[in-house]
Design an enzyme around this catalytic site. Sequence first.
Site, PDB file in Angstrom:
ATOM      1  N   LYS A  26       3.187  25.609  98.777  1.00  0.00           N
ATOM      2  CA  LYS A  26       3.753  24.741  97.748  1.00  0.00           C
ATOM      3  C   LYS A  26       5.149  24.333  98.174  1.00  0.00           C
ATOM      4  O   LYS A  26       5.788  25.121  98.885  1.00  0.00           O
ATOM      5  CB  LYS A  26       3.768  25.408  96.369  1.00  0.00           C
ATOM      6  CG  LYS A  26       4.321  26.836  96.268  1.00  0.00           C
ATOM      7  CD  LYS A  26       5.667  27.219  96.749  1.00  0.00           C
ATOM      8  CE  LYS A  26       6.926  26.634  96.277  1.00  0.00           C
ATOM      9  NZ  LYS A  26       8.137  27.198  96.933  1.00  0.00           N
ATOM     10  N   TYR A  39       7.495  26.199  89.982  1.00  0.00           N
ATOM     11  CA  TYR A  39       6.888  27.350  89.296  1.00  0.00           C
ATOM     12  C   TYR A  39       6.880  27.143  87.785  1.00  0.00           C
ATOM     13  O   TYR A  39       5.930  27.515  87.101  1.00  0.00           O
ATOM     14  CB  TYR A  39       7.628  28.650  89.647  1.00  0.00           C
ATOM     15  CG  TYR A  39       7.333  29.127  91.044  1.00  0.00           C
ATOM     16  CD1 TYR A  39       6.155  29.817  91.323  1.00  0.00           C
ATOM     17  CD2 TYR A  39       8.204  28.881  92.094  1.00  0.00           C
ATOM     18  CE1 TYR A  39       5.861  30.248  92.603  1.00  0.00           C
ATOM     19  CE2 TYR A  39       7.922  29.308  93.382  1.00  0.00           C
ATOM     20  CZ  TYR A  39       6.753  29.982  93.631  1.00  0.00           C
ATOM     21  OH  TYR A  39       6.459  30.411  94.912  1.00  0.00           O
TER      22      TYR A  39
HETATM   23  P1  NAD Z   1      11.473  29.219 106.897  1.00  0.00           P
HETATM   24  O1  NAD Z   1      12.595  28.342 107.274  1.00  0.00           O
HETATM   25  O2  NAD Z   1      11.731  30.678 106.842  1.00  0.00           O
HETATM   26  O3  NAD Z   1      10.252  28.982 107.891  1.00  0.00           O
HETATM   27  C1  NAD Z   1       9.826  27.687 108.252  1.00  0.00           C
HETATM   28  C2  NAD Z   1       9.126  27.743 109.578  1.00  0.00           C
HETATM   29  O4  NAD Z   1       8.761  26.425 109.957  1.00  0.00           O
HETATM   30  C3  NAD Z   1      10.006  28.319 110.710  1.00  0.00           C
HETATM   31  O5  NAD Z   1       9.261  29.218 111.467  1.00  0.00           O
HETATM   32  C4  NAD Z   1      10.369  27.084 111.519  1.00  0.00           C
HETATM   33  O6  NAD Z   1      10.562  27.386 112.887  1.00  0.00           O
HETATM   34  C5  NAD Z   1       9.123  26.226 111.327  1.00  0.00           C
HETATM   35  N1  NAD Z   1       9.352  24.800 111.579  1.00  0.00           N
HETATM   36  C6  NAD Z   1       8.481  23.995 112.213  1.00  0.00           C
HETATM   37  N2  NAD Z   1       8.974  22.769 112.355  1.00  0.00           N
HETATM   38  C7  NAD Z   1      10.205  22.783 111.809  1.00  0.00           C
HETATM   39  C8  NAD Z   1      11.218  21.806 111.662  1.00  0.00           C
HETATM   40  N3  NAD Z   1      11.052  20.547 112.101  1.00  0.00           N
HETATM   41  N4  NAD Z   1      12.349  22.168 111.042  1.00  0.00           N
HETATM   42  C9  NAD Z   1      12.530  23.410 110.556  1.00  0.00           C
HETATM   43  N5  NAD Z   1      11.597  24.391 110.681  1.00  0.00           N
HETATM   44  C10 NAD Z   1      10.452  24.069 111.303  1.00  0.00           C
HETATM   45  O7  NAD Z   1      10.932  28.674 105.501  1.00  0.00           O
HETATM   46  P2  NAD Z   1       9.990  29.458 104.497  1.00  0.00           P
HETATM   47  O8  NAD Z   1      10.799  30.102 103.452  1.00  0.00           O
HETATM   48  O9  NAD Z   1       9.026  30.292 105.266  1.00  0.00           O
HETATM   49  O10 NAD Z   1       9.233  28.235 103.783  1.00  0.00           O
HETATM   50  C11 NAD Z   1       8.160  27.558 104.398  1.00  0.00           C
HETATM   51  C12 NAD Z   1       7.224  26.979 103.322  1.00  0.00           C
HETATM   52  O11 NAD Z   1       6.724  28.038 102.527  1.00  0.00           O
HETATM   53  C13 NAD Z   1       7.909  26.003 102.361  1.00  0.00           C
HETATM   54  O12 NAD Z   1       7.021  24.966 102.027  1.00  0.00           O
HETATM   55  C14 NAD Z   1       8.181  26.845 101.137  1.00  0.00           C
HETATM   56  O13 NAD Z   1       8.213  26.117  99.930  1.00  0.00           O
HETATM   57  C15 NAD Z   1       7.000  27.794 101.162  1.00  0.00           C
HETATM   58  N6  NAD Z   1       7.296  29.084 100.503  1.00  0.00           N
HETATM   59  C16 NAD Z   1       6.435  29.537  99.574  1.00  0.00           C
HETATM   60  C17 NAD Z   1       6.675  30.738  98.943  1.00  0.00           C
HETATM   61  C18 NAD Z   1       5.709  31.266  97.942  1.00  0.00           C
HETATM   62  O14 NAD Z   1       6.028  32.255  97.291  1.00  0.00           O
HETATM   63  N7  NAD Z   1       4.534  30.688  97.799  1.00  0.00           N
HETATM   64  C19 NAD Z   1       7.817  31.464  99.259  1.00  0.00           C
HETATM   65  C20 NAD Z   1       8.671  30.987 100.238  1.00  0.00           C
HETATM   66  C21 NAD Z   1       8.403  29.774 100.863  1.00  0.00           C
END
Ligand code: NAD
Length: 369
Positions: free
Chosen positions: A136, A221
Amino acid sequence: MGTRRDFIEKLTVSAVSLPILYGSTNLFAASEQPYKGPKLRVAIMGLGSYGTRVARAMVDCERAKLVGVISGTPSKVIKWQSEYSIPEKNCYNYQNFDNIKDNPNIDAVYIITPNALHCRQAIRVAKAGKHVICEKPMAINAKEGQEMVNACKDSDVKLLIGYRMHFEPKTVEVVRMRIAGEFGQPKFFQGQSGFVIGNPNQWRLNKKLSGGGALMDIGIYAINGARYILGEEPIWVTAQETKTDPIKFKEGIDETIQFQMGFPSGAVASCLSTYAMRHLDRFFMTGEKGWMEMKPSSGYGPIKGQTHKGELQQPHSTHQTLQMDGMAQIIFEGKQPIVPIDGEEGLKDMKIIDAIYLAVNSGKKIELQ
Ligand code: NAD
């Protein structure tokens, strides 16, 4: 518009006519026989902080297994390979992951990258003939969300959104109570979703990657919660934005938005979404016959809550473990969670997000179809 009784009966019929997964594999697998069926073989795309959390949770899954990775960082791939015994042939990068179409050992790709990348990546996964699981918000607007739904339909693959709360036992219980009429007609929902965001250089504060601010990330949420707690789709929204730090929260990145939604029954929701306040993870609902309050309501848990009948007692389990086992049952057995997690469900939230931004920018009440 029907009567309150029609409304509750309609909900009950539609709920009982589906094979429903009540939120926990233990609850569902009442026989307690060890599971011997096929496992959903998943590749995670985006090995960041949430991807890592999902991977750890999947170690405890009965029906799903992490078997592959898609990453732009070779050092992370090596680390994950050794941690999760992932074979070289199941490792891809962002350039070559279309080749996953030739890999018979991967069933689904779980996209856990910045929001603005989801749409293109999901379409590529669908074209490769693999089921799409996407975090999401599913995309950065409804137009993109619709493109994802269409691409998955065209390729005859499932599109599932990472709505982990739809498998969380206390949440599932409150939804069950609502469907059973135990609250009477819901009248008012309050949803408060927020946290204080840190590093100003992260992708969440870069519109090109995030598509928006707190509303996309955490306010979703409260939107989704209003819909599953009230059991209706909004017909209008109004919204107001407050920005105290225009340097950190640049143009297009909302810091705080208050929004209101109106529903066909006359129920209303009042919500707050923010990147600038602490201790905001709470849902409240009052109906004609009862009420519920959950705090925390959508964090990683344990979720806590009470209703007019007392404290919610359902045990805590890791949300992502329940979610991935549940998704395997949806894909392999056609089961449905008590609240859907499919692309259409994600699209409903995207349409509301679009409308809230429109309401903020126009200062007008926006009617929804
Ligand atoms: P994060 O920054 O920790 O991880 C993102 C990942 O994407 C990294 O490994 C990064 O290297 C990669 N990536 C690939 N291409 C990229 C680019 N062009 N620029 C930046 N990063 C790039 O982020 P996150 O917290 O893991 O969030 C990722 C997704 O998960 C988002 O859509 C977020 O909304 C979702 N999320 C959901 C929940 C949940 O509880 N359902 C919780 C946290 C995050």
